[in-house]
Design a protein around this motif. Structure first.
Motif, mmCIF file in Angstrom:
data_model
loop_
_atom_site.group_PDB
_atom_site.id
_atom_site.type_symbol
_atom_site.label_atom_id
_atom_site.label_comp_id
_atom_site.label_asym_id
_atom_site.label_seq_id
_atom_site.Cartn_x
_atom_site.Cartn_y
_atom_site.Cartn_z
ATOM 1 N N GLY A 17 54.762 77.834 51.140
ATOM 2 C CA GLY A 17 54.100 76.972 50.176
ATOM 3 C C GLY A 17 53.995 77.566 48.792
ATOM 4 O O GLY A 17 53.385 76.962 47.901
ATOM 5 N N HIS A 18 54.565 78.761 48.556
ATOM 6 C CA HIS A 18 54.530 79.391 47.244
ATOM 7 C C HIS A 18 55.772 79.012 46.450
ATOM 8 O O HIS A 18 56.864 78.896 47.018
ATOM 9 C CB HIS A 18 54.460 80.918 47.377
ATOM 10 C CG HIS A 18 53.193 81.410 48.001
ATOM 11 N ND1 HIS A 18 51.989 81.408 47.329
ATOM 12 C CD2 HIS A 18 52.935 81.912 49.230
ATOM 13 C CE1 HIS A 18 51.046 81.894 48.109
ATOM 14 N NE2 HIS A 18 51.589 82.206 49.284
ATOM 15 N N PRO A 19 55.667 78.845 45.144
ATOM 16 C CA PRO A 19 56.838 78.497 44.340
ATOM 17 C C PRO A 19 57.835 79.646 44.264
ATOM 18 O O PRO A 19 57.500 80.808 44.526
ATOM 19 C CB PRO A 19 56.237 78.167 42.961
ATOM 20 C CG PRO A 19 54.932 78.877 42.933
ATOM 21 C CD PRO A 19 54.425 78.876 44.346
ATOM 22 N N ARG A 20 59.053 79.308 43.863
ATOM 23 C CA ARG A 20 60.117 80.314 43.798
ATOM 24 C C ARG A 20 59.801 81.412 42.786
ATOM 25 O O ARG A 20 60.072 82.583 43.040
ATOM 26 C CB ARG A 20 61.438 79.629 43.424
ATOM 27 C CG ARG A 20 61.998 78.702 44.498
ATOM 28 C CD ARG A 20 63.039 77.761 43.909
ATOM 29 N NE ARG A 20 64.040 78.483 43.132
ATOM 30 C CZ ARG A 20 65.204 78.889 43.612
ATOM 31 N NH1 ARG A 20 65.499 78.643 44.883
ATOM 32 N NH2 ARG A 20 66.068 79.518 42.853
ATOM 33 N N ASP A 21 59.226 81.047 41.634
ATOM 34 C CA ASP A 21 58.928 82.048 40.613
ATOM 35 C C ASP A 21 57.956 83.094 41.128
ATOM 36 O O ASP A 21 58.109 84.294 40.885
ATOM 37 C CB ASP A 21 58.358 81.370 39.362
ATOM 38 C CG ASP A 21 59.369 80.450 38.711
ATOM 39 O OD1 ASP A 21 60.534 80.449 39.159
ATOM 40 O OD2 ASP A 21 58.998 79.726 37.773
ATOM 41 N N ARG A 22 56.935 82.664 41.849
ATOM 42 C CA ARG A 22 55.938 83.598 42.369
ATOM 43 C C ARG A 22 56.543 84.505 43.440
ATOM 44 O O ARG A 22 56.240 85.700 43.508
ATOM 45 C CB ARG A 22 54.748 82.835 42.935
ATOM 46 C CG ARG A 22 53.611 83.720 43.413
ATOM 47 C CD ARG A 22 52.482 82.891 43.964
ATOM 48 N NE ARG A 22 51.944 81.977 42.969
ATOM 49 C CZ ARG A 22 51.026 81.053 43.234
ATOM 50 N NH1 ARG A 22 50.571 80.914 44.465
ATOM 51 N NH2 ARG A 22 50.583 80.261 42.280
ATOM 52 N N LEU A 23 57.394 83.972 44.282
ATOM 53 C CA LEU A 23 58.031 84.799 45.308
ATOM 54 C C LEU A 23 58.958 85.835 44.693
ATOM 55 O O LEU A 23 58.996 86.987 45.134
ATOM 56 C CB LEU A 23 58.810 83.904 46.285
ATOM 57 C CG LEU A 23 57.970 83.012 47.198
ATOM 58 C CD1 LEU A 23 58.867 82.102 48.017
ATOM 59 C CD2 LEU A 23 57.095 83.852 48.121
ATOM 60 N N LEU A 24 59.718 85.451 43.669
ATOM 61 C CA LEU A 24 60.608 86.416 43.027
ATOM 62 C C LEU A 24 59.829 87.490 42.291
ATOM 63 O O LEU A 24 60.299 88.627 42.162
ATOM 64 C CB LEU A 24 61.537 85.689 42.050
ATOM 65 C CG LEU A 24 62.641 84.835 42.674
ATOM 66 C CD1 LEU A 24 63.417 84.118 41.593
ATOM 67 C CD2 LEU A 24 63.574 85.700 43.520
ATOM 68 N N LYS A 25 58.647 87.168 41.820
ATOM 69 C CA LYS A 25 57.824 88.160 41.145
ATOM 70 C C LYS A 25 57.187 89.135 42.127
ATOM 71 O O LYS A 25 57.052 90.324 41.834
ATOM 72 C CB LYS A 25 56.739 87.454 40.332
ATOM 73 C CG LYS A 25 55.844 88.389 39.540
ATOM 74 C CD LYS A 25 54.802 87.617 38.759
ATOM 75 C CE LYS A 25 53.889 88.559 37.983
ATOM 76 N NZ LYS A 25 52.850 87.830 37.232
#
Length: 355
Positions: A10-18
Motif C-alpha cells: 500500500g506504499h507508493p513507489r517513490d516511498r519504497l525507492l527512498k
C-alpha cells in the motif's frame, strides 16, 4: 517487483525507492524528484541483525537505513557495522555502552561534528596503537572476541569493535566545544585538565612533556592553534570547513558582532542537555535540578558498567542455560534470564511438591 511490493504494502513507489535501496536502478532513480533520491546525509545503509530478522521469520540477509552513529544491534548485542559475519559483543558491556554514548553525542552536538571528531579520535588511537602504546584495553577486548587460535588483520571487524570504546571516549572530548578549547586558553590548569581527560578516556599514563613532534596529540594541538589564528576562524568548530580563504569585511563584522554580543559573553551551556544557561555564574553547570539528577544517574550507571566489566562475573540460568554478565545485562541478584524461566521453575517446584 517494485509494483508488486507497492500493491501488497500500500506504499507508493517513490516511498519504497527512498526506503529500500535494493530496489533502486538507474532508470527508476533518474525519474524521481531530488528529495526522494536519497535520505538525509546522516543516514547510511547497513546489514540488518540476523536475530532481528529471525524473530520476524526471515532467514535471508537484508539491509536497512540506519543513522551513521549505529554500529551494533542494542537489542541482541550483535556487531552489524560491516558486511562480514556478525558476532556477539555482550561479553564486553563497554562496547554496548559506547554505542549508547555515540547516540548521545549525535543528539547533543549533531552528526556532522561527531563524524569529524570521531575521525580525529580514530587517527590518534591508531597512531598510538601502531607504535605499541596504550593498547592494553583494546587487546583485552580483542582477546575475548577472537575465537581460539584465530588471528586478525587491519580491517577485521572484531578489531574495529574492540577499538570502538576508546575512540568514542576521545570523540566525546573533541566534540565538546568546552573541552576542545581547554589547550588554547593560555592557562596551565586548563591544559592539565585536557591531558587528564585524555589519560582517563583512552591513554592511561600519557605524558605530553617530551612526546615529540610525531605524537598525534602534539601535532593536533599545533595545527589547531594555527587554525585559530586565521581571521575567518576565530573559534573553529569540528564541523566548520578548513579553508584559508578570508571572508568579506561584512562577514567578518557580522561574526565579530555575534561573538561580542552581550547575551553570549559569559553564558555557558548545561552539561546534561546543552541548553543555554540564563545565569552568568561560572560555577553553574546545569540548568535545573532535573538535569543535575539525570547527570548523576548517568555517572552512577557508567560506574556500575565499568565495575561489572572489570569483574566479568558470569551467571547461568538453571532452566534454559543462558549465561549473562552479572550487573550489566541483568540485576546482581538475578537467578533466571527471564520471567518465563522463573515461571517454569516455579511450576516444577509445585509439581514436585504435589507429587
Amino acid at each position: 517487483m517494485l509494483d508488486a511490493i507497492s500493491h501488497l504494502s500500500g506504499h507508493p513507489r517513490d516511498r519504497l525507492l527512498k526506503a529500500l535501496p535494493d530496489l533502486r536502478t538507474s532508470d527508476l532513480v533518474r525519474g524521481l524528484p531530488a528529495a526522494c533520491q536519497l535520505l538525509d546525509d546522516g543516514w547510511h545503509v547497513q546489514a540488518v541483525c540476523t536475530l532481528c530478522l529471525g524473530a520476524k521469520g526471515v532467514f535471508t540477509q537484508a539491509r536497512h537505513w540506519v543513522p551513521k552513529s549505529t554500529r551494533l544491534c542494542l537489542r541482541h548485542g550483535r556487531w552489524t557495522d560491516t558486511y562480514h559475519t556478525q558476532f556477539d559483543v555482550r561479553l564486553l558491556p563497554e562496547i554496548i555502552q559506547a554505542q549508547r554514548d555515540h547516540h548521545h553525542l549525535v543528539r547533543e552536538h549533531g552528526w556532522q561534528t561527531v563524524v569529524i571528531a570521531m575521525r580525529q579520535a580514530a587517527d590518534w588511537c591508531w597512531r598510538w596503537w601502531d607504535s605499541r602504546r596504550f593498547h592494553q584495553q583494546r587487546d583485552r577486548r580483542l582477546k575475548l572476541l577472537l575465537p581460539p587460535g584465530g588471528g586478525t588483520y587491519r580491517e577485521d571487524p572484531r578489531l574495529i569493535a574492540s577499538s570502538y570504546p576508546d575512540i568514542i571516549a576521545l570523540t566525546g572530548l573533541l566534540a565538546s566545544p568546552k573541552l576542545r578549547n581547554l589547550p588554547f586558553t593560555g592557562r596551565d590548569r586548563d591544559f592539565r585538565q585536557f591531558i587528564t581527560e585524555v589519560r582517563a578516556r583512552a591513554a592511561p599514563g600519557y605524558r605530553h612533556e617530551g612526546a615529540g613532534v610525531a605524537d598525534p596529540l602534539v601535532r593536533w594541538i599545533e595545527e589547531e592553534r594555527y587554525y585559530r589564528t586565521l581571521p575567518n576562524h576565530p573559534f573553529p568548530m569540528p564541523n566548520e570547513p578548513r579553508t584559508h580563504n578570508p571572508e568579506t569585511l561584512e562577514d567578518l563584522t557580522r561574526r565579530l558582532d555575534v561573538l561580542l554580543a552581550p547575551e553570549s559573553d559569559e553564558l555557558g551551556h548545561c552539561a546534561s542537555c546543552g541548553t543555554r544557561l540564563k545565569d552568568a555564574n561560572p560555577r553553574m553547570q546545569f540548568c535545573s535540578t532535573a538535569c543535575r539528577s539525570r547527570n548523576w544517574r548517568r555517572q552512577q550507571h557508567q560506574r556500575a558498567l565499568r565495575d561489572a566489566s572489570s569483574r566479568m562475573e558470569k551467571r547461568e540460568c538453571p532452566v534454559c542455560g543462558v549465561s549473562w554478565t552479572t550487573g550489566t545485562d541483568r540485576r546482581h541478584d538475578a537467578r533466571y534470564c527471564s520471567g518465563r524461566c522463573r515461571q517454569a521453575a516455579f511450576r516444577r517446584r509445585t509439581a514436585v511438591e504435589d507429587d
